[in-house]
Every structure is written in C-alpha cells, then in structure tokens.
Design an enzyme around this catalytic site. Sequence first.
Site, PDB file in Angstrom:
ATOM      1  N   ASN A 141       9.129   8.682   4.034  1.00 30.37           N
ATOM      2  CA  ASN A 141       8.036   9.374   3.345  1.00 30.37           C
ATOM      3  C   ASN A 141       7.206  10.095   4.392  1.00 30.37           C
ATOM      4  O   ASN A 141       7.113   9.672   5.544  1.00 30.37           O
ATOM      5  CB  ASN A 141       7.173   8.396   2.549  1.00 30.37           C
ATOM      6  CG  ASN A 141       6.109   7.748   3.410  1.00 30.37           C
ATOM      7  OD1 ASN A 141       5.049   8.342   3.662  1.00 30.37           O
ATOM      8  ND2 ASN A 141       6.401   6.548   3.898  1.00 30.37           N
ATOM      9  N   ILE A 190       4.947  -5.156   7.939  1.00 32.63           N
ATOM     10  CA  ILE A 190       4.733  -4.082   8.875  1.00 32.63           C
ATOM     11  C   ILE A 190       4.541  -2.764   8.124  1.00 32.63           C
ATOM     12  O   ILE A 190       4.904  -2.662   6.943  1.00 32.63           O
ATOM     13  CB  ILE A 190       5.953  -3.913   9.839  1.00 32.63           C
ATOM     14  CG1 ILE A 190       7.225  -3.717   9.009  1.00 32.63           C
ATOM     15  CG2 ILE A 190       6.047  -5.050  10.805  1.00 32.63           C
ATOM     16  CD1 ILE A 190       8.486  -3.399   9.810  1.00 32.63           C
ATOM     17  N   THR A 240       5.696   1.404   8.060  1.00 32.45           N
ATOM     18  CA  THR A 240       7.010   2.046   8.196  1.00 32.45           C
ATOM     19  C   THR A 240       7.294   2.408   9.661  1.00 32.45           C
ATOM     20  O   THR A 240       6.377   2.504  10.479  1.00 32.45           O
ATOM     21  CB  THR A 240       7.031   3.331   7.358  1.00 32.45           C
ATOM     22  OG1 THR A 240       5.895   4.124   7.727  1.00 32.45           O
ATOM     23  CG2 THR A 240       6.948   3.008   5.872  1.00 32.45           C
ATOM     24  N   CYS A 299      -0.576   4.271  10.249  1.00 30.90           N
ATOM     25  CA  CYS A 299       0.105   5.323   9.482  1.00 30.90           C
ATOM     26  C   CYS A 299       0.863   6.229  10.450  1.00 30.90           C
ATOM     27  O   CYS A 299       0.272   6.769  11.387  1.00 30.90           O
ATOM     28  CB  CYS A 299      -0.889   6.154   8.674  1.00 30.90           C
ATOM     29  SG  CYS A 299      -0.063   7.562   7.879  1.00 30.90           S
ATOM     30  N   GLY A 323       1.173  11.699   4.287  1.00 24.20           N
ATOM     31  CA  GLY A 323       0.054  12.179   5.097  1.00 24.20           C
ATOM     32  C   GLY A 323      -1.304  11.829   4.542  1.00 24.20           C
ATOM     33  O   GLY A 323      -2.237  12.635   4.595  1.00 24.20           O
ATOM     34  N   LEU A 324      -1.404  10.594   3.996  1.00 28.57           N
ATOM     35  CA  LEU A 324      -2.708  10.050   3.590  1.00 28.57           C
ATOM     36  C   LEU A 324      -3.385  10.884   2.507  1.00 28.57           C
ATOM     37  O   LEU A 324      -4.607  11.047   2.500  1.00 28.57           O
ATOM     38  CB  LEU A 324      -3.633   9.909   4.814  1.00 28.57           C
ATOM     39  CG  LEU A 324      -3.302   8.707   5.710  1.00 28.57           C
ATOM     40  CD1 LEU A 324      -3.699   8.977   7.152  1.00 28.57           C
ATOM     41  CD2 LEU A 324      -4.032   7.463   5.210  1.00 28.57           C
ATOM     42  N   SER A 375       0.831  -1.205   0.000  1.00 32.37           N
ATOM     43  CA  SER A 375       0.000   0.000   0.000  1.00 32.37           C
ATOM     44  C   SER A 375       0.865   1.254   0.000  1.00 32.37           C
ATOM     45  O   SER A 375       1.860   1.345   0.718  1.00 32.37           O
ATOM     46  CB  SER A 375      -0.894  -0.006   1.233  1.00 32.37           C
ATOM     47  OG  SER A 375      -1.643   1.180   1.276  1.00 32.37           O
TER      48      SER A 375
HETATM   49  O1  RRO Z   1       0.347   8.420   3.617  1.00 29.58           O
HETATM   50  C1  RRO Z   1       1.354   8.244   4.326  1.00 29.58           C
HETATM   51  O2  RRO Z   1       2.106   9.165   4.660  1.00 29.58           O
HETATM   52  C2  RRO Z   1       1.733   6.913   4.839  1.00 29.58           C
HETATM   53  C3  RRO Z   1       0.831   5.967   5.253  1.00 29.58           C
HETATM   54 BR1  RRO Z   1      -1.010   6.188   5.055  1.00 29.58          BR
HETATM   55  C4  RRO Z   1       1.281   4.771   5.853  1.00 29.58           C
HETATM   56  O3  RRO Z   1       0.535   3.881   6.268  1.00 29.58           O
HETATM   57  N1  RRO Z   1       2.631   4.603   5.974  1.00 29.58           N
HETATM   58  C5  RRO Z   1       3.501   5.524   5.563  1.00 29.58           C
HETATM   59  O4  RRO Z   1       4.711   5.323   5.696  1.00 29.58           O
HETATM   60  N2  RRO Z   1       3.053   6.670   4.986  1.00 29.58           N
END
Ligand code: RRO
Length: 322
Positions: free
Chosen positions: A66, A190, A192, A127, A69-70, A18
């Site tokens: 990264n 897992i 991050t 997240c 932020g969704l 994802s």
């Molecule tokens: O969007 C993100 O910043 C993000 C998500 Br939703 C996540 O589950 N894990 C990540 O490393 N970044």
Amino acid sequence: MTARLGSLTLPNPVLTASGCAAAGRELHQFFDVAQLGAVVTKSIMREPRSGRPTPRMAETPSGMLNSIGLQGPGIESFIANDLAWLVAHDARTVVSIAGSHTDDFAEVARMLAGHPAVAALEVNISCPNVESRGQVFACDAIASSRVIGGVRRAADPAQPVFAKLTPDVTDIVLIARACADAGADGFSLINTLLGMVIDTDTLAPALGGVTGGLSGPAIRPVAVRCVWQVHRALPHLPIIGMGGIRSGLDALQFVLAGAAAVSVGTAVFGDPTAPVRVLDELTAALAERGFASLADAVGIAHLDGPARALRLEPAAAEAAAS
Ligand code: RRO
C-alpha cells in the site's frame, strides 16, 4: 479470553489493525464492532491530508503493497465524526496518531486527552509512506524517544501509549528500549515493510508513490520474530502483535511469542469477518491445548518444557509429558 495490556484490560485480544478498517464503520455491515477487543483506527494527523498519488495498492505473492500516505480528515473531524460514531456503537477504541514533526504527535495526543472513548493511543512512528526516510522516526532511537516522550507527557495519564515500530531496522530491540525509557506503556509490532513492485508492461513502478508498505502473510515470520525479540528483552511491557494474521493459529503464534493481543489487518480486504473468525478460532485453539486463560499462553514459547507444562491444565500437561 480477557486481554491484559498493562493498565488496559480488553474483553478479548482481537483488534483491527490500523489503516485496514478506517474507523470501523465499513466492518460494522458485517459484524458488530463492539464484539472486538478494540477498533484500532487509521492513523490520524493534526490536519486533513490527501495522501499519495494513485495507484495506491499492488498485489504481491502472499501479500500486498500500500502507498496511501496518511490520507485522513484531521483530528478535529475525526473526533467529531469517527470517534462519535465509535462511542455511539459502544466500541472500545485505540486511536492511532501520526505526525510529520515531533511536536505534531504531542498536539494530537493532547486533543484526545480525557475523551472517554479512547482506551489507548497507538503512536505510529513507523509509516513507510512519508516524504523522507527521516520521517520514519522508528528507524532512529533518538527520534523515537523524542516522539514517545512528548506524547507520554502530553497524553492523558489514563490512556496508555503503545509505540508502533517498523521491522526495517537492524535491531528492533534497541528502538523498543529507547521507547520504553521514554515512557511507552507497550508496543504495536509491526508496521509494514518498505517494498516495491515494477510493472513489466509499463516498465515503471506499479505504485504512484513508487515505494509502499508490504503486508499480509508474506511478512508474518518477520512479525513473529519481532514480537519474540521485544518480549524477550522487555517482558514486562505488553505487545499488540500483527502482520499477516489470517487464522486463529496464526494469532496463536503471536501470543506464544509474547503478544498479549493481536490485530487483524490485510485479511479483512478478502474476508471482512476475519477478526471475529480469528477470535473464535483462537478461543478454540487455546482450549484445545489446555490453556485455562489467554494470559497463560502469552510468551510461553520462551519457556522450557517443564515450565510450559505448569501453564497448562493438569490433564493437558500430563498429555504433553507422555
Ligand atoms: O497511510 C499509509 O500509507 C500507511 C501508514 Br500511515 C502506515 O503506518 N503503514 C502503511 O503501510 N501505510
């Protein structure tokens, strides 16, 4: 190479991770996404969301941070555009869902119920790039249990629910047990790890959001350890393993620790064909070691020597014994 994840059966065990392949369209220029076990889509929320300030990525040794932020279009647009595209391209889809509050998750799950393209839900309770640590539900057993229980009740009974957990806890098994008791059908392990880089020229944090999620080969041993611990505690629940997988042998480590499938994430930024290459390499690695099927290799590192030999083809078992 059939992957059996509880009630979910996939033709092979290699999925996207994802957030690293959006909803599959970009990767489709490089290979047919229907070749994958499934496409796991970027976590989707109820409403559209613009995400965090830039810069949103920073390189680190053997990995990257990264801080997205969704960002996303919201569930209605996702169903109309992204899911429709995936259906049109015959891709099996695991939809990653997210929310700011417990009820948001259940609402998104309800909107996906009955959708023929949705093979499973991955519930992203981990997240790292959210407004407060209180929104990292997977850091707390009770919060995890509330979200997973709500999703399990709201979701289509035919759509298995995988809880995506964070390694940023003292005891991941405690959180996994809470999710299992709340009705999780499996786990994605897992997400991050929370990290940070400071730019020594600007003397300021490198990311606009200050902190970010660390991914890539740097986190692989942490991820393999989490898969091992959760499989040992809850061997009947299937695990999708991920964290720094770049090769078939990396994927094999996850399978031997107990993963019934794997996701390839950060590797696609450098090599968009990585998921299909990892599948080919994993297929060859299993055959070379004398496994008649993928299922025979799942969790085998937990067994002692004689029990391991029973899972191999007779010739390979003899060679291993001599
Ligand atoms: O969007 C993100 O910043 C993000 C998500 Br939703 C996540 O589950 N894990 C990540 O490393 N970044």
